[in-house]
Motif scaffolding. Structure first.
Motif, PDB file in Angstrom:
ATOM      1  N   CYS A 295       0.842  -1.213   0.000  1.00  0.00           N
ATOM      2  CA  CYS A 295       0.000   0.000   0.000  1.00  0.00           C
ATOM      3  C   CYS A 295       0.873   1.257   0.000  1.00  0.00           C
ATOM      4  CB  CYS A 295      -0.934   0.010   1.204  1.00  0.00           C
ATOM      5  SG  CYS A 295      -2.284  -1.156   1.047  1.00  0.00           S
ATOM      6  N   ASN A 296       1.968   1.233   0.762  1.00  0.00           N
ATOM      7  CA  ASN A 296       2.871   2.397   0.766  1.00  0.00           C
ATOM      8  C   ASN A 296       3.496   2.620  -0.602  1.00  0.00           C
ATOM      9  OD1 ASN A 296       2.494   3.235   3.369  1.00  0.00           O
ATOM     10  ND2 ASN A 296       4.172   2.049   4.217  1.00  0.00           N
ATOM     11  N   THR A 297       3.836   1.523  -1.287  1.00  0.00           N
ATOM     12  CA  THR A 297       4.394   1.638  -2.643  1.00  0.00           C
ATOM     13  C   THR A 297       3.367   2.281  -3.572  1.00  0.00           C
ATOM     14  OG1 THR A 297       5.716  -0.324  -2.243  1.00  0.00           O
ATOM     15  CG2 THR A 297       5.409   0.296  -4.549  1.00  0.00           C
ATOM     16  N   CYS A 298       2.122   1.840  -3.460  1.00  0.00           N
ATOM     17  CA  CYS A 298       1.055   2.426  -4.287  1.00  0.00           C
ATOM     18  C   CYS A 298       0.908   3.911  -3.976  1.00  0.00           C
ATOM     19  CB  CYS A 298      -0.287   1.749  -4.012  1.00  0.00           C
ATOM     20  SG  CYS A 298      -0.328   0.059  -4.563  1.00  0.00           S
ATOM     21  N   LEU A 299       0.986   4.223  -2.691  1.00  0.00           N
ATOM     22  CA  LEU A 299       0.807   5.618  -2.274  1.00  0.00           C
ATOM     23  C   LEU A 299       1.843   6.547  -2.886  1.00  0.00           C
ATOM     24  CD1 LEU A 299       0.098   6.010   1.523  1.00  0.00           C
ATOM     25  CD2 LEU A 299      -1.161   6.905  -0.429  1.00  0.00           C
ATOM     26  N   GLU A 300       3.091   6.085  -2.869  1.00  0.00           N
ATOM     27  CA  GLU A 300       4.160   6.916  -3.461  1.00  0.00           C
ATOM     28  C   GLU A 300       3.839   7.201  -4.916  1.00  0.00           C
ATOM     29  OE1 GLU A 300       8.220   5.622  -3.159  1.00  0.00           O
ATOM     30  OE2 GLU A 300       7.927   5.127  -1.042  1.00  0.00           O
ATOM     31  N   ALA A 301       3.370   6.159  -5.619  1.00  0.00           N
ATOM     32  CA  ALA A 301       3.042   6.317  -7.038  1.00  0.00           C
ATOM     33  C   ALA A 301       1.845   7.254  -7.203  1.00  0.00           C
ATOM     34  CB  ALA A 301       2.749   4.956  -7.656  1.00  0.00           C
ATOM     35  N   ILE A 302       0.838   7.067  -6.364  1.00  0.00           N
ATOM     36  CA  ILE A 302      -0.372   7.908  -6.460  1.00  0.00           C
ATOM     37  C   ILE A 302      -0.009   9.386  -6.266  1.00  0.00           C
ATOM     38  CG2 ILE A 302      -2.552   8.480  -5.271  1.00  0.00           C
ATOM     39  CD1 ILE A 302      -2.751   5.410  -4.618  1.00  0.00           C
ATOM     40  N   ASP A 303       0.834   9.649  -5.278  1.00  0.00           N
ATOM     41  CA  ASP A 303       1.226  11.043  -5.015  1.00  0.00           C
ATOM     42  C   ASP A 303       1.905  11.661  -6.240  1.00  0.00           C
ATOM     43  OD1 ASP A 303       0.239  10.704  -2.480  1.00  0.00           O
ATOM     44  OD2 ASP A 303       2.179  10.575  -1.481  1.00  0.00           O
ATOM     45  N   ARG A 304       2.760  10.881  -6.874  1.00  0.00           N
ATOM     46  CA  ARG A 304       3.452  11.403  -8.076  1.00  0.00           C
ATOM     47  C   ARG A 304       2.463  11.621  -9.212  1.00  0.00           C
ATOM     48  NH1 ARG A 304       7.601   7.435  -6.763  1.00  0.00           N
ATOM     49  NH2 ARG A 304       9.229   8.590  -5.717  1.00  0.00           N
ATOM     50  N   ILE A 305       1.584  10.639  -9.389  1.00  0.00           N
ATOM     51  CA  ILE A 305       0.621  10.732 -10.493  1.00  0.00           C
ATOM     52  C   ILE A 305      -0.329  11.916 -10.272  1.00  0.00           C
ATOM     53  CG2 ILE A 305      -1.317   9.528 -11.606  1.00  0.00           C
ATOM     54  CD1 ILE A 305       0.323   6.892 -11.009  1.00  0.00           C
ATOM     55  N   ARG A 306      -0.621  12.190  -9.000  1.00  0.00           N
ATOM     56  CA  ARG A 306      -1.510  13.322  -8.716  1.00  0.00           C
ATOM     57  C   ARG A 306      -0.868  14.651  -9.152  1.00  0.00           C
ATOM     58  NH1 ARG A 306      -6.136  14.049  -6.145  1.00  0.00           N
ATOM     59  NH2 ARG A 306      -6.301  12.172  -4.902  1.00  0.00           N
ATOM     60  N   ASP A 307       0.439  14.770  -8.941  1.00  0.00           N
ATOM     61  CA  ASP A 307       1.128  16.007  -9.372  1.00  0.00           C
ATOM     62  C   ASP A 307       0.878  16.271 -10.856  1.00  0.00           C
ATOM     63  OD1 ASP A 307       2.217  16.358  -6.878  1.00  0.00           O
ATOM     64  OD2 ASP A 307       4.193  15.546  -7.396  1.00  0.00           O
ATOM     65  N   THR A 308       1.157  15.266 -11.677  1.00  0.00           N
ATOM     66  CA  THR A 308       1.028  15.491 -13.123  1.00  0.00           C
ATOM     67  C   THR A 308      -0.435  15.563 -13.543  1.00  0.00           C
ATOM     68  OG1 THR A 308       1.530  14.609 -15.313  1.00  0.00           O
ATOM     69  CG2 THR A 308       1.565  13.023 -13.538  1.00  0.00           C
ATOM     70  N   SER A 309      -1.306  14.817 -12.864  1.00  0.00           N
ATOM     71  CA  SER A 309      -2.738  14.870 -13.220  1.00  0.00           C
ATOM     72  C   SER A 309      -3.295  16.262 -12.966  1.00  0.00           C
ATOM     73  CB  SER A 309      -3.539  13.862 -12.397  1.00  0.00           C
ATOM     74  OG  SER A 309      -3.102  12.570 -12.662  1.00  0.00           O
ATOM     75  N   SER A 310      -2.896  16.862 -11.852  1.00  0.00           N
ATOM     76  CA  SER A 310      -3.472  18.184 -11.561  1.00  0.00           C
ATOM     77  C   SER A 310      -2.878  19.249 -12.483  1.00  0.00           C
ATOM     78  CB  SER A 310      -3.349  18.544 -10.077  1.00  0.00           C
ATOM     79  OG  SER A 310      -2.013  18.804  -9.773  1.00  0.00           O
ATOM     80  N   SER A 311      -1.602  19.111 -12.859  1.00  0.00           N
ATOM     81  CA  SER A 311      -1.023  20.090 -13.808  1.00  0.00           C
ATOM     82  C   SER A 311      -1.763  20.066 -15.142  1.00  0.00           C
ATOM     83  CB  SER A 311       0.436  19.762 -14.112  1.00  0.00           C
ATOM     84  OG  SER A 311       1.166  19.632 -12.947  1.00  0.00           O
ATOM     85  N   HIS A 312      -2.210  18.869 -15.532  1.00  0.00           N
ATOM     86  CA  HIS A 312      -2.833  18.711 -16.856  1.00  0.00           C
ATOM     87  C   HIS A 312      -4.356  18.672 -16.827  1.00  0.00           C
ATOM     88  CE1 HIS A 312       0.688  17.910 -19.498  1.00  0.00           C
ATOM     89  NE2 HIS A 312       1.260  17.664 -18.313  1.00  0.00           N
TER      90      HIS A 312
END
Ligand code: ADP
Ligand code: F6P
Length: 319
Positions: free
Chosen positions: A143-160
């Motif tokens: 779950c922590n591994t997924c979280l790290e990925a989710i946090d990164r993906i959120r950065d780019t998702s919100s920019s776009h």
């Protein structure tokens, strides 16, 4: 019991090494000897045995994967192969076995116990799909591994101004999606336990956008459908920008979290203490913060647990 075997089987999970370490050292401290069996049940059939010493398990508590390797062994479904395995273990002087794995591995362990060979199961799988225990080894780290990925993906998702579908593992169980979705603030969590249709998902994502969300994370458990299929549907049916990411096997690796290391250590210690007292056919677990053990058959037959309360809460706080 004076001599026991230990193996890891099925999909690996971070924390398996910590369980091996705890079991080996607990057994040696109790005057028992330990045989490490490589590559799961296949390793018994191949006599892939190695003597475990105190120093055989040095420097592994922090390592993902499993030093004993793991495998899926189709032959082990056959009764004659199980008999052969028991004969080979007895010839090696092994009197009891610890199996670290998921529900499939536990079925193998139950078969051995039913044939009179004492076996104790330790739940090691990232899926958290064994109902009798609140948590399995590896789930927290995954779950922590997924979280790290989710946090990164959120950065780019919100920019776009984009909604991104993040597909996570779990086989038929939605726990990785549910817990990492809550912790990652996912806008929508799609899990097999809730049976949402594609049009339900479309309705939710369109509503989120109408309520002013310009981007978001949709966590999808692999047991529902593929992320690509859902992405193509939403791209076709809405005017939103949609992308999809499959997190894949990175969820199975990495250094175990503090929680998984402690849990694995407790499980390994408890399993050996059962075998020491000649108690077999038990599944070790945790319930309400207490280490428990119960009959492997009963453990396997327990109805699927699902934290509907958490799912309901997630839907409220993601508004
Ligand atoms: P997991 O333990 O992670 O659920 P699998 O379902 O792949 O992984 O099972 C791991 C191994 O356990 C299988 O490859 C097989 O060797 C053994 N196994 C699974 N189901 C059974 C069964 N019904 N009887 C005997 N052995 C089994
Ligand atoms: O059971 C653990 C698990 O990682 C599941 O989440 C996933 O569906 C499966 O194993 C993947 O298995 P494989 O190692 O065969 O790709």
């Amino acid at each position: 019991m004076k001599r026991i075997g230990i193996l890891t089987s099925g999909g690996d999970a971070p924390g398996m090494n910590a369980a091996i370490r705890a079991a080996v050292r607990t057994a040696l401290c109790s005057g028992m000897s330990v045989v490490g069996i490589e590559r799961g049940y296949q390793g018994i059939l191949d006599r892939s045995f190695r003597e475990m010493q105190m120093r055989s398990v040095s420097d592994i508590v922090q390592r993902g994967g499993t030093i004993l390797r793991t495998a899926r062994c189709m032959d082990f479904h056959k009764s004659e192969c199980q008999d052969d395995a028991i004969a080979k273990m007895r010839a090696e002087g092994i009197e009891g076995l610890i199996v670290i794995g998921g529900d499939g591995s536990f079925r193998g362990a139950r078969a051995l116990s039913e044939k009179g060979f004492p076996t104790v199961g330790i739940p090691g799988t990232i899926d958290n799909d064994l109902s009798y225990t609140d948590f399995t080894i590896g789930f927290h780290t995954a779950c922590n591994t997924c979280l790290e990925a989710i946090d990164r993906i959120r950065d780019t998702s919100s920019s776009h101004d984009r909604f991104t579908i993040v597909e996570v593992m779990g086989r038929h169980c939605g726990d990785i999606a549910l817990y990492s979705g809550i912790a990652g603030g996912a806008e929508i969590i799609i899990i097999p336990e809730m049976q949402m249709t594609f049009s339900d998902i479309k309705k939710d994502i369109v509503e989120a956008s109408q309520k002013g969300k310009t981007s978001g994370i949709v966590i999808l458990a692999e047991g529902v459908c593929g992320a690509d299929e859902l992405m193509r549907f939403l791209q076709r049916e809405t005017s939103l920008s949609i992308r999809a990411t499959v997190l894949g096997h990175q969820q199975r690796g990495g250094s175990p979290s503090m929680r998984d290391r402690v849990l694995a250590t407790q499980f390994g210690y408890h399993a050996v203490n059962l075998l020491k007292k000649d108690i077999g056919n038990r599944a070790v677990g945790i319930s309400k913060e207490k280490i428990i053990d119960l009959d492997i058959g009963e453990a396997l037959d327990m109805p699927r647990k699902f934290r509907k309360d958490l799912y309901k809460m997630a839907n409220v706080v993601s508004q």
